[in-house]
Scaffold this active site. Structure first.
Site, PDB file in Angstrom:
ATOM      1  N   GLN A  15       0.818  -1.224   0.000  1.00 19.01           N
ATOM      2  CA  GLN A  15       0.000   0.000   0.000  1.00 19.01           C
ATOM      3  C   GLN A  15       0.849   1.270   0.000  1.00 19.01           C
ATOM      4  OE1 GLN A  15      -3.335   0.321  -0.205  1.00 19.01           O
ATOM      5  NE2 GLN A  15      -3.745  -1.874  -0.214  1.00 19.01           N
ATOM      6  N   THR A  42       8.472 -19.297 -16.102  1.00 20.67           N
ATOM      7  CA  THR A  42       8.640 -18.346 -17.204  1.00 20.67           C
ATOM      8  C   THR A  42       8.080 -16.995 -16.780  1.00 20.67           C
ATOM      9  OG1 THR A  42       8.519 -20.130 -18.796  1.00 20.67           O
ATOM     10  CG2 THR A  42       8.078 -17.894 -19.634  1.00 20.67           C
ATOM     11  N   CYS A  54     -19.580 -10.072   5.582  1.00 22.27           N
ATOM     12  CA  CYS A  54     -20.579 -11.077   5.880  1.00 22.27           C
ATOM     13  C   CYS A  54     -20.160 -12.370   5.199  1.00 22.27           C
ATOM     14  CB  CYS A  54     -21.929 -10.617   5.356  1.00 22.27           C
ATOM     15  SG  CYS A  54     -23.283 -11.202   6.342  1.00 22.27           S
TER      16      CYS A  54
HETATM   17  C1  LIG Z   1      -3.344  -6.221  -1.750  1.00 27.28           C
HETATM   18  C2  LIG Z   1      -2.398  -6.473  -0.652  1.00 27.28           C
HETATM   19  C3  LIG Z   1      -1.644  -7.656  -0.608  1.00 27.28           C
HETATM   20  C4  LIG Z   1      -1.824  -8.776  -1.586  1.00 27.28           C
HETATM   21  O1  LIG Z   1      -1.359  -8.454  -2.865  1.00 27.28           O
HETATM   22  P1  LIG Z   1      -1.847  -9.320  -4.112  1.00 27.28           P
HETATM   23  O2  LIG Z   1      -1.000  -8.849  -5.243  1.00 27.28           O
HETATM   24  O3  LIG Z   1      -3.290  -9.006  -4.312  1.00 27.28           O
HETATM   25  O4  LIG Z   1      -1.605 -10.755  -3.788  1.00 27.28           O
HETATM   26  C5  LIG Z   1      -0.734  -7.800   0.424  1.00 27.28           C
HETATM   27  N1  LIG Z   1      -0.569  -6.849   1.357  1.00 27.28           N
HETATM   28  C6  LIG Z   1      -1.270  -5.706   1.339  1.00 27.28           C
HETATM   29  C7  LIG Z   1      -1.025  -4.670   2.399  1.00 27.28           C
HETATM   30  C8  LIG Z   1      -2.213  -5.481   0.354  1.00 27.28           C
HETATM   31  O5  LIG Z   1      -2.923  -4.345   0.358  1.00 27.28           O
END
Ligand SMILES: *Cc1c(COP(=O)(O)O)cnc(C)c1O
Length: 400
Positions: free
Chosen positions: A182, A240, A328
């Protein structure tokens, strides 16, 4: 179906792929399809493209070229860092430290390792979601091999003091991993200055394609492979290469890190207007996450006497894509582990709304949300027995 304008405020879940990113990827899905491991002309061009992307990712983190490994995304990178370090350092110790607010890719990998005989400490956070460096240091033992603390939280947006936490890990000679999925593009990241040994990324959180990510592994870190097979990624991650995805990720990270202050100023101005107005105009609300140390696009507010799921359905009805802290699942409401870790009562965490703003949003989007949200909250509260009886302490059921 009439035309409905979508207001997308769920950038923490995923983002669209930017035009320039799609344009950079297109040749590698069409004419330029050679396997980077082959030796003829179009394959060499594929190899070159992967190298360019690796340089783009390395530059965004201030890492070296041979410290970047492409993966299938954030979840794989998180799993690799945890399991890989745990397996390779078993003789040194079996203790891992993480936090209560991590993404499930970290938490569930930790639970798996616990079943394998590792011990995991889940650090608490304060009411804003911050990890206390003193608490981290106190949790380290002579068996500790790895500390994994997320850079910024996906639900409440809180940004952790990563450089400080990394310095503590380094002083105790413990590997330090951070899930920066993030954070990238929102905060400047420098793995060298911030004492980071491993760092996870995912392209679809910064306007790149889904299904591609990277793990930065500092030179010298002892880590076992997660995916075994061919000799790709310097024999450490077989398979790959996701050629077009990798090219897209390189382009996307270059764009996302080119002007972080400019991007943040625009997004946080909209987010701040949204937050301030909602808190001022709707009673019985509470801001989740830290007031300042938070991602620029993250809005997370709890509305008492309301089910988040119902709020989402009503917002969806008017084309607003949002997210909540309660899901939910199989007929029972699961409150967010992140909100609970900040000390939010279960019933309040059910009524939380997460809006994550990004590059597609405009001030007009904010106006629309501000026009409809108070009405939705008002209607739902009118229907809420909890609101009518004013905190009788009974939990509402799952009403979707
Ligand atoms: C979205 C997210 C992930 C997972 O990433 P993906 O590419 O969807 O597997 C891991 N950690 C955080 C903090 C995320 O927001």
């Amino acid at each position: 179906m009439g035309e409905k304008r979508i207001i997308y405020m769920d950038h923490a879940a995923t983002t669209y792929v930017k035009k320039d990113v799609v344009a950079a990827m297109r040749p590698y899905l069409t004419e330029q399809y050679g396997n980077p491991s082959s030796i003829y002309g179009i394959a060499r061009e594929s190899r070159r493209a992967v190298d360019v992307a690796r340089a783009q990712v390395a530059q965004a983190l201030n890492a070296d070229l041979d410290e970047i490994y492409f993966t299938s995304g954030g979840s794989e990178s998180d799993n690799w860092a945890l399991k890989g370090v745990a397996w390779a350092n078993r003789k040194r110790g079996n203790h891992i430290i993480t936090t209560r607010i991590e993404h499930h890719a970290i938490l569930h990998a930790c639970q798996f390792l616990e079943r394998e005989g590792f011990e995991v400490t889940y650090l608490p956070v304060d009411r804003y979601g911050l990890v206390d460096p003193v608490t981290l240091e106190a949790a380290i033992t002579d068996k500790t091999i790895l500390i994994s603390i997320m850079y910024a939280n996906n639900e409440i947006g809180t940004i952790e003091p990563i450089a400080e936490l990394g310095a503590i890990a380094r002083a105790h000679k413990v590997y330090f991993h951070t899930d920066a999925v993030q954070a990238i593009g929102n905060v400047p990241i420098d793995v060298k200055a911030q004492n980071i040994d491993m760092l996870s990324l995912s392209a679809h959180k910064f306007y790149g394609p889904k299904g591609v990510g990277a793990l930065y592994i500092k030179k010298g870190v002892r880590i076992e492979n997660l995916i075994h097979g061919g000799a790709q990624e310097r024999k450490r991650r077989a398979g790959t290469e996701n050629l077009a995805g990798i090219v897209g990720m390189g382009k996307a990270i270059e764009i996302a890190t080119a002007d972080i202050p400019g991007h943040n100023a625009k997004v946080s101005a909209m987010r701040d207007r949204l937050t301030k107005t909602v808190l001022a105009e709707i009673p019985h609300t509470r801001l989740n996450g830290h007031p300042e140390k938070r991602l620029p696009g993250n809005f997370n507010i709890s509305f008492e006497f309301i089910e988040g799921e119902s709020m989402l359905l009503w917002l969806d009805d008017v084309g607003i894509c949002a997210s909540t802290g309660s899901a939910c699942t199989s007929g029972s409401l699961e409150p967010s582990h992140v909100l609970l870790a900040t000390g939010l009562p279960v019933e309040v965490s059910h009524g939380s709304l997460r809006l994550t703003l990004g590059d597609v949003n405009t001030e007009a989007d904010v106006d629309t949300v501000l026009a409809v949200l108070p009405k939705i909250v008002g209607r739902l509260r009118e229907m809420s027995p909890l609101y009518q009886t004013e905190r009788t302490g009974k939990n509402g059921g799952c009403d979707v």
